[in-house]
Write an enzyme that holds these catalytic residues in place. Structure first.
Site, PDB file in Angstrom:
ATOM      1  N   CYS A 169      40.523  55.814  73.353  1.00 44.82           N
ATOM      2  CA  CYS A 169      39.487  54.801  73.140  1.00 44.82           C
ATOM      3  C   CYS A 169      39.428  53.749  74.233  1.00 44.82           C
ATOM      4  O   CYS A 169      38.543  52.885  74.206  1.00 44.82           O
ATOM      5  CB  CYS A 169      39.689  54.142  71.775  1.00 44.82           C
ATOM      6  SG  CYS A 169      39.592  55.315  70.410  1.00 44.82           S
ATOM      7  N   HIS A 309      38.072  44.264  71.120  1.00 41.82           N
ATOM      8  CA  HIS A 309      38.012  45.672  70.704  1.00 41.82           C
ATOM      9  C   HIS A 309      37.384  45.743  69.317  1.00 41.82           C
ATOM     10  O   HIS A 309      36.509  46.560  69.066  1.00 41.82           O
ATOM     11  CB  HIS A 309      39.413  46.278  70.716  1.00 41.82           C
ATOM     12  CG  HIS A 309      39.454  47.727  70.388  1.00 41.82           C
ATOM     13  ND1 HIS A 309      38.934  48.689  71.227  1.00 41.82           N
ATOM     14  CD2 HIS A 309      39.939  48.386  69.307  1.00 41.82           C
ATOM     15  CE1 HIS A 309      39.106  49.885  70.678  1.00 41.82           C
ATOM     16  NE2 HIS A 309      39.712  49.733  69.509  1.00 41.82           N
ATOM     17  N   GLU A 320      45.042  42.196  67.801  1.00 45.94           N
ATOM     18  CA  GLU A 320      44.243  41.537  68.837  1.00 45.94           C
ATOM     19  C   GLU A 320      44.329  40.026  68.754  1.00 45.94           C
ATOM     20  O   GLU A 320      44.485  39.342  69.767  1.00 45.94           O
ATOM     21  CB  GLU A 320      42.770  41.934  68.685  1.00 45.94           C
ATOM     22  CG  GLU A 320      42.352  43.129  69.468  1.00 45.94           C
ATOM     23  CD  GLU A 320      40.849  43.209  69.570  1.00 45.94           C
ATOM     24  OE1 GLU A 320      40.311  42.905  70.651  1.00 45.94           O
ATOM     25  OE2 GLU A 320      40.213  43.565  68.573  1.00 45.94           O
ATOM     26  N   LYS A 341      31.385  46.493  68.068  1.00 44.13           N
ATOM     27  CA  LYS A 341      31.471  47.656  67.180  1.00 44.13           C
ATOM     28  C   LYS A 341      30.874  47.359  65.811  1.00 44.13           C
ATOM     29  O   LYS A 341      30.517  48.286  65.076  1.00 44.13           O
ATOM     30  CB  LYS A 341      32.914  48.119  67.056  1.00 44.13           C
ATOM     31  CG  LYS A 341      33.489  48.684  68.349  1.00 44.13           C
ATOM     32  CD  LYS A 341      34.927  49.098  68.191  1.00 44.13           C
ATOM     33  CE  LYS A 341      35.516  49.593  69.502  1.00 44.13           C
ATOM     34  NZ  LYS A 341      35.686  48.498  70.504  1.00 44.13           N
ATOM     35  N   HIS A 346      32.029  52.672  66.851  1.00 39.73           N
ATOM     36  CA  HIS A 346      33.093  52.973  67.803  1.00 39.73           C
ATOM     37  C   HIS A 346      32.829  54.331  68.444  1.00 39.73           C
ATOM     38  O   HIS A 346      33.070  55.372  67.836  1.00 39.73           O
ATOM     39  CB  HIS A 346      34.436  52.977  67.076  1.00 39.73           C
ATOM     40  CG  HIS A 346      35.622  52.995  67.987  1.00 39.73           C
ATOM     41  ND1 HIS A 346      35.535  53.289  69.331  1.00 39.73           N
ATOM     42  CD2 HIS A 346      36.945  52.756  67.750  1.00 39.73           C
ATOM     43  CE1 HIS A 346      36.729  53.230  69.880  1.00 39.73           C
ATOM     44  NE2 HIS A 346      37.605  52.908  68.937  1.00 39.73           N
ATOM     45  N   PHE A 405      44.304  55.076  70.647  1.00 32.43           N
ATOM     46  CA  PHE A 405      45.356  55.922  70.102  1.00 32.43           C
ATOM     47  C   PHE A 405      46.283  56.365  71.233  1.00 32.43           C
ATOM     48  O   PHE A 405      45.839  56.666  72.339  1.00 32.43           O
ATOM     49  CB  PHE A 405      44.765  57.149  69.420  1.00 32.43           C
ATOM     50  CG  PHE A 405      44.099  56.864  68.101  1.00 32.43           C
ATOM     51  CD1 PHE A 405      44.178  55.612  67.506  1.00 32.43           C
ATOM     52  CD2 PHE A 405      43.399  57.860  67.448  1.00 32.43           C
ATOM     53  CE1 PHE A 405      43.574  55.355  66.289  1.00 32.43           C
ATOM     54  CE2 PHE A 405      42.781  57.619  66.219  1.00 32.43           C
ATOM     55  CZ  PHE A 405      42.867  56.363  65.639  1.00 32.43           C
TER      56      PHE A 405
END
Length: 422
Positions: A169, A309, A320, A341, A346, A405
Site C-alpha cells: 500500500c 494514510h 499514525e 480514503k 483505499h 502490509f
C-alpha cells in the site's frame, strides 16, 4: 549544485472523477465516492462496497485494440499518463530518450485480468489443470506488472530506467520517491511516475474479508470509511491511478514550466514485526517522517498540512496519530490533518500517488480537503483532522505518509517552489 526533483504535470483517474479537475472537485467538496460494488456479484462477501471509478475506456480515447490488450489498471495508467503529459507542457519527442524514465507503483498488478483468465481456463475452478488454450494471447503481460510500466514508456518514448515499485500500500508513494532519487543522482532528467491499481475483483475482496480489515456498513456505503472516528469498523477498497511528471528543477525552469511543488524529502522504513500488525507507538512511521524532514531541511513548524494514510482501521489511525506526535512534537496539535480514503477508498498501490496529487492541488488552491464521515472523533485520535468541511489555508509544505502490509512506512515532504507561476 544538488539536483532537485519537481513536479510539472499530473493526471488522475479516480473514484468520483476522471481527470485532475473532477478529482479535486470531489476532494474539495468532501464528497464520498464509495458505493455498492457493481463490477461483479458481491453478495456472498462480508464487505460488499468499494470506491469504483466511472471509467469508460472508449470515452477516454482508448482504441479497441488497447482495450482488448490492456488490463484495467494499465488502462487507468495510460489515460492518467496522457493527461499528465499534456499538463506538463513537455514535448517528449524532443527529449533525449535515454534521460527519460518510468517508475510505476502497483501492489497487485493485473489482478482483474488474471482472475478472469483463471476462471475461464479452469472452467470456474472445476479443472485442476488450467487449459491455456482458452486464455487470451496477452496473458503473459498480466503475469508481469512491468508490462504496465512498459506501456507508459511506449507512451512517452522512454529509453532510460523503466521500473515497477511494488511495496504494497506504499507503492504509489515509494515509486515517486524512487523517481526523485533517480533525478537527484543524475540518472534521468524526466521521470513519468505514480501508481495504478484496479483490484476490485472477488479474490481481493475475499482476502480483506478473511482478515476482517474492511468495513461491513453495506447498507450505507457512502459513509462506511470513517478515519479517526470512534465508530469506524474498517477500510473500503478503491481503484484508480495518478501519474506524475517529475523533472529536474533547472530543466523545468529553463523551459518556463509550471511547477506544482518540489519533492523536498522522502524516506521509507519497515517495522520487521508483522505482516499486518503495527506498534501502537508509531515509531517506524515517525522515523520515516523524521528522515524525510531532515532531508528537506525543514523543522516541524514548516509543515502546514499532513495528508494522512487514514485507512479507517483503529490500529492504523492510532499508530499514525502517535507517529505525528512523536515526530512533530507539539506542532502536531496545530497542524491540519485529513484522510482522502474517506472519500475515494483505499486503492492499494495507487493511493499514495492519488494522495500526492491531492496534496499538490491543496497547495495550488489554498484549500485543505476534509476528512469525510468524521462525526465522533476517537479520543485517542486527538489532532485536528479537518472534519467534514474543507478549510482555506495557505500551505507551503505538506507531509504525506503511507503505511503498507509487510510493515512498510513511508513519508514524503512536498514543498512549494518560489517563483513557480504558470
Amino acid at each position: 549544485m544538488s539536483r532537485r526533483a519537481v513536479i510539472t504535470g499530473v493526471g488522475a483517474v479516480a473514484p468520483g472523477g476522471i481527470g485532475k479537475k473532477a478529482y479535486w472537485d470531489l476532494l474539495a467538496a468532501g464528497r464520498s465516492a464509495t458505493r455498492s460494488i457493481t463490477h461483479f456479484d458481491a453478495s456472498p462477501y462480508r464487505s460488499r462496497m468499494a470506491a469504483e471509478a466511472d471509467f469508460d475506456p472508449v470515452r477516454e480515447g482508448l482504441t479497441q485494440q488497447e482495450i482488448r490488450r490492456l488490463d484495467r489498471a494499465a488502462q487507468f495508467a495510460v489515460v492518467a499518463g496522457r493527461e499528465a503529459v499534456a499538463d506538463s507542457g513537455l514535448t517528449f519527442a524532443k527529449l533525449d530518450p535515454t534521460r527519460l524514465g518510468v517508475a510505476l507503483g502497483s501492489a497487485v498488478g493485473c489482478t482483474t485480468s488474471l482472475e478472469r483468465e483463471y476462471i475461464v481456463g479452469s472452467d470456474v475452478g472445476n479443472k485442476w489443470e488450467v487449459d491455456q488454450t482458452y486464455a487470451v494471447p496477452h496473458l503473459y503481460d498480466y503475469f508481469t506488472p512491468s508490462s504496465m510500466a512498459a506501456e507508459l514508456a511506449y507512451l512517452v518514448g522512454a529509453e532510460g530506467p523503466v521500473n515497477v515499485v511494488s511495496t504494497g500500500c506504499t507503492s504509489g508513494l515509494d515509486s515517486v520517491g524512487y523517481a526523485a532519487e533517480l533525478i537527484a543522482e543524475g540518472t534521468a532528467d524526466v521521470i513519468v511516475t505514480g501508481g495504478t491499481e484496479a483490484p476490485l475483483s472477488p479474490i481481493t475482496v475475499v482476502c480483506f474479508d478473511v482478515i476482517r480489515a474492511s468495513s461491513t456498513r453495506n447498507d450505507d456505503p457512502n459513509t462506511a470509511c470513517r478515519p479517526f472516528d470512534k465508530t469506524r469498523d474498517g477500510l473500503v477498497l478503491g481503484e484508480g491511478s495518478a501519474i506524475i511528471i517529475l523533472e529536474e528543477l533547472e530543466h523545468a525552469r529553463k523551459r518556463g514550466a509550471h511547477i506544482y511543488a518540489e519533492i523536498a524529502g522522502f524516506a521509507s522504513r519497515c517495522n520487521a514485526y508483522h505482516m499486518t500488525g503495527l506498534h501502537p507507538d508509531g515509531k517506524e512511521m515517525a522515523e520515516a517522517i523524521n528522515a524525510a524532514m531532515t532531508q528537506a531541511k525543514l523543522e516541524s513548524e514548516a509543515i502546514g498540512y499532513i495528508n494522512a494514510h487514514g485507512s479507517g482501521t483503529k490500529q492504523n489511525d492510532r499508530h499514525e496519530t502517535a507517529a505525528f506526535k512523536r515526530s512533530l512534537g507539539q506542532h502536531a496539535y496545530a497542524t491540519p490533518v485529513s484522510g482522502f480514503k474517506s472519500m475515494i477508498g483505499h486503492s492499494l498501490g495507487a493511493i499514495g500517488s492519488l494522495e500526492i496529487v491531492g496534496s499538490l492541488l491543496a497547495i495550488e488552491e489554498g484549500v485543505i480537503p476534509p476528512t469525510a464521515n468524521l462525526h465522533e472523533p476517537d479520543p485517542e485520535c486527538d489532532l485536528d483532522y479537518v472534519p467534514l468541511v474543507a478549510r482555506e489555508a495557505q500551505v507551503d509544505a505538506v507531509l504525506t505518509v503511507g503505511s503498507g502490509f509487510g510493515g512498510f512506512q513511508s513519508a514524503m515532504v512536498l514543498r512549494r517552489v518560489e517563483e513557480a507561476g504558470r
